[in-house]
Design an enzyme around this catalytic site. Structure first.
Site, PDB file in Angstrom:
ATOM      1  N   CYS A  78      41.751 -94.970 -16.956  1.00  0.00           N
ATOM      2  CA  CYS A  78      43.196 -94.872 -16.724  1.00  0.00           C
ATOM      3  C   CYS A  78      43.598 -95.782 -15.570  1.00  0.00           C
ATOM      4  CB  CYS A  78      43.569 -93.427 -16.404  1.00  0.00           C
ATOM      5  SG  CYS A  78      45.280 -93.235 -15.901  1.00  0.00           S
ATOM      6  N   CYS A  84      47.633 -90.764  -9.592  1.00  0.00           N
ATOM      7  CA  CYS A  84      48.272 -89.663 -10.313  1.00  0.00           C
ATOM      8  C   CYS A  84      47.806 -88.282  -9.884  1.00  0.00           C
ATOM      9  CB  CYS A  84      48.048 -89.862 -11.819  1.00  0.00           C
ATOM     10  SG  CYS A  84      48.566 -88.491 -12.843  1.00  0.00           S
ATOM     11  N   CYS A  87      44.381 -85.928 -13.467  1.00  0.00           N
ATOM     12  CA  CYS A  87      42.939 -85.805 -13.750  1.00  0.00           C
ATOM     13  C   CYS A  87      42.199 -85.993 -12.428  1.00  0.00           C
ATOM     14  CB  CYS A  87      42.463 -86.903 -14.698  1.00  0.00           C
ATOM     15  SG  CYS A  87      43.214 -86.868 -16.320  1.00  0.00           S
ATOM     16  N   CYS A 166      49.429 -91.956 -21.110  1.00  0.00           N
ATOM     17  CA  CYS A 166      48.549 -90.970 -20.498  1.00  0.00           C
ATOM     18  C   CYS A 166      47.421 -90.735 -21.491  1.00  0.00           C
ATOM     19  CB  CYS A 166      49.300 -89.661 -20.227  1.00  0.00           C
ATOM     20  SG  CYS A 166      48.174 -88.352 -19.696  1.00  0.00           S
ATOM     21  N   GLN A 290      48.570 -73.191 -26.896  1.00  0.00           N
ATOM     22  CA  GLN A 290      47.452 -73.875 -26.226  1.00  0.00           C
ATOM     23  C   GLN A 290      47.577 -75.392 -26.375  1.00  0.00           C
ATOM     24  OE1 GLN A 290      45.187 -72.555 -24.415  1.00  0.00           O
ATOM     25  NE2 GLN A 290      44.769 -70.469 -25.042  1.00  0.00           N
ATOM     26  N   TYR A 319      47.832 -59.265 -22.834  1.00  0.00           N
ATOM     27  CA  TYR A 319      48.330 -60.614 -22.522  1.00  0.00           C
ATOM     28  C   TYR A 319      48.258 -61.472 -23.793  1.00  0.00           C
ATOM     29  CZ  TYR A 319      46.974 -58.975 -17.802  1.00  0.00           C
ATOM     30  OH  TYR A 319      46.794 -58.256 -16.649  1.00  0.00           O
ATOM     31  N   GLU A 340      52.377 -57.919 -24.378  1.00  0.00           N
ATOM     32  CA  GLU A 340      52.729 -59.112 -23.591  1.00  0.00           C
ATOM     33  C   GLU A 340      54.061 -58.828 -22.912  1.00  0.00           C
ATOM     34  OE1 GLU A 340      53.288 -62.281 -21.775  1.00  0.00           O
ATOM     35  OE2 GLU A 340      51.526 -62.521 -23.050  1.00  0.00           O
ATOM     36  N   ASP A 388      43.241 -61.905 -21.911  1.00  0.00           N
ATOM     37  CA  ASP A 388      43.369 -63.332 -21.611  1.00  0.00           C
ATOM     38  C   ASP A 388      44.484 -63.473 -20.572  1.00  0.00           C
ATOM     39  OD1 ASP A 388      43.466 -66.050 -21.555  1.00  0.00           O
ATOM     40  OD2 ASP A 388      44.076 -66.332 -23.635  1.00  0.00           O
ATOM     41  N   CYS A 415      40.913 -68.294 -17.290  1.00  0.00           N
ATOM     42  CA  CYS A 415      41.133 -69.703 -16.917  1.00  0.00           C
ATOM     43  C   CYS A 415      40.871 -69.909 -15.427  1.00  0.00           C
ATOM     44  CB  CYS A 415      42.552 -70.131 -17.280  1.00  0.00           C
ATOM     45  SG  CYS A 415      43.817 -69.121 -16.513  1.00  0.00           S
TER      46      CYS A 415
END
Length: 460
Positions: A78, A84, A87, A166, A290, A319, A340, A388, A415
């Site tokens: 990139c 940026c 990443c 990107c 997602q 969730y 949820e 989740d 996550c």
């Protein structure tokens, strides 16, 4: 005893050997036991480093010159990688990224959750770890009277001007953002200015179905009445047959939240569609979906495997979002209950169940920690609970509700390894045993790692 001063001073230049890497992807080198964190440095490398910031117990530096280079170093493809910050790991071989993520999960579970001696499998990676994001949202600014689009520089709200693509997002999204920018520029639509709270065009968002290749363009404006949008719609639909939906989102607030409350369909359908496995999803401008469906399929296959469903089980999906995991589970379970807190997500979940003709999944709006005790009082006894949660992990009242419901298995999708470790510890103290953990690389080239843990109830 006087306090010991750090062994380095600000602006000092030193040679440093890197021996480790942080969760954020910075190299770690030590001077007399004092750690210096340096971006874009890999274990095994030696570099001339300038000390940028000195704290009592650690400092920060930047590489001036590499003396020894790791075999795992690669050239970031990139052109704006270092500006940026979206990443953090493009300078690292993909094998090393996957290994780093597995170690991060292992170390975090050990340090925070005191959980060790269980299998933590190799991270499930991608065959092609580029161009995987199905959604992009790019701020709009202006320079020399022209509209520019690009992500913000690290820790700023300055747009990176020389950013024309990107490489972790779908190519169609790149092309559509550039097309909307060019048309809006030609039509004289002004860019929104955060400081003056004037101007019109705030963000351009594009979503593209990974399987269906259908695209949705969302044009975020400060005010509702923008007559030029008719011409934007005409040009985009003529040039891009894959576009099925063009939406205006109106955000009149002084805020850095991207989307406002009001959304208006300018052309086409309100939804685009995509598939994960055999399940079809309707995705609106505001749907949570997602961003990497290829890896999501691998994650959900693992969740199904861990749930060990035979067709006789009752499952709670806490969730549940728009019902992504619930509908996967419903294919193999007797009954799935999803809960949820976001009403729009539950409306989407119900619509997605209908779309797939799934009638053994029910969805409820509410906080999981409040709904669960009520379900328990109604005599609901789940065999499996799937969670989740967001990055902050599970609410303590919710963890207690799970413990009291005594399911045979808990499948925890996370996550954030730190909150996963904390929550697994509470569940272990409440009578469950962590069986195994599987990291999944949902966001290649970044430091994020998703993982899925299987827990089983210890027989009393």
């Amino acid at each position: 005893m006087g306090k010991v001063a750090p062994p380095v001073k600000k602006n000092e230049e030193i040679e440093l050997v890197f021996e480790d890497i942080t969760h954020e992807g910075a190299g770690v080198g030590k001077v007399n036991g004092y750690p210096l964190f340096v971006p874009n440095a890999l274990p095994g490398e030696k570099a001339l480093v300038k000390v940028i910031h000195v704290k009592k117990n650690f400092g920060f530096g930047k590489v001036l010159n590499r003396i020894q280079v790791s075999e795992e170093r690669v050239d970031p493809p990139c052109n704006v990688y270092e500006k940026c910050g979206g990443c953090q790991l493009q300078h690292m071989s993909y094998e090393m990224q996957l290994d780093m993520k597995r170690k991060q999960v292992e170390n975090t579970l050990r340090k925070i959750g005191h959980i060790e001696g269980i299998p933590i499998h190799d991270t499930i990676g991608m065959e092609e770890p580029w161009r995987y994001r199905n959604k992009v949202q790019i701020p709009v600014g202006s320079k020399n009277g022209e509209l520019i689009t690009g992500f913000y520089r690290q820790r700023s709200h300055d747009i990176i001007e020389d950013m024309d693509r990107c490489i972790i997002t779908d190519e169609t999204n790149d092309r559509l953002v550039e097309a909307v920018r060019a048309i809006a520029d030609r039509l004289g639509i002004s860019a929104y200015n955060e400081e003056t709270h004037r101007g019109v065009l705030r963000h351009i968002m594009v979503r593209t179905g990974q399987v269906t290749k259908q695209s949705m363009v969302v044009i975020v404006t400060r005010k509702e009445n923008v007559p030029e949008l008719d011409a934007v719609v005409k040009e985009i639909t003529k040039a891009f047959p894959e576009v099925k939906s063009i939406v205006q989102n109106i955000n009149p607030e002084r805020t850095n939240v991207i989307l406002g409350r009001k959304t208006k369909l300018l052309w086409g359908e309100e939804y685009i569609y995509d598939k994960i496995g055999d399940i079809q999803f309707a995705i609106s401008a505001k749907s949570f979906y997602q961003v990497n469906p290829i890896q999501t399929k691998k994650l959900y296959d693992k969740a199904l495997e861990y749930a060990s469903l035979t067709g006789a089980e009752t499952v709670i999906d806490a969730y549940c979002g728009i019902g992504t995991i619930s509908l996967f589970l419903a294919q193999k379970a007797k009954k799935v209950y999803g809960v949820e807190v976001v009403p729009e997500a539950i409306a989407d979940a119900k619509a997605n169940a209908k779309l797939n003709q799934i009638d053994n999944a029910e969805f409820f709006v509410g906080q999981a920690e409040k709904v669960m005790p009520w379900w328990k009082a109604q005599g609901l006894h789940p065999d499996v609970i799937v969670v989740d949660p967001p990055r902050k992990g599970c609410d303590e009242a919710f963890l207690q509700a799970m413990i009291e419901m005594k399911p045979k298995r808990i499948v925890y999708v996370s996550c954030n390894p730190s909150t996963l470790a904390r929550d697994l510890r509470i569940l272990e103290d409440g009578g469950f045993k962590t069986v195994e953990v599987q990291p999944v690389d949902m966001f290649p080239q970044t430091t994020h790692v998703e993982c899925i843990a299987l827990m089983s109830r210890v027989e009393e």
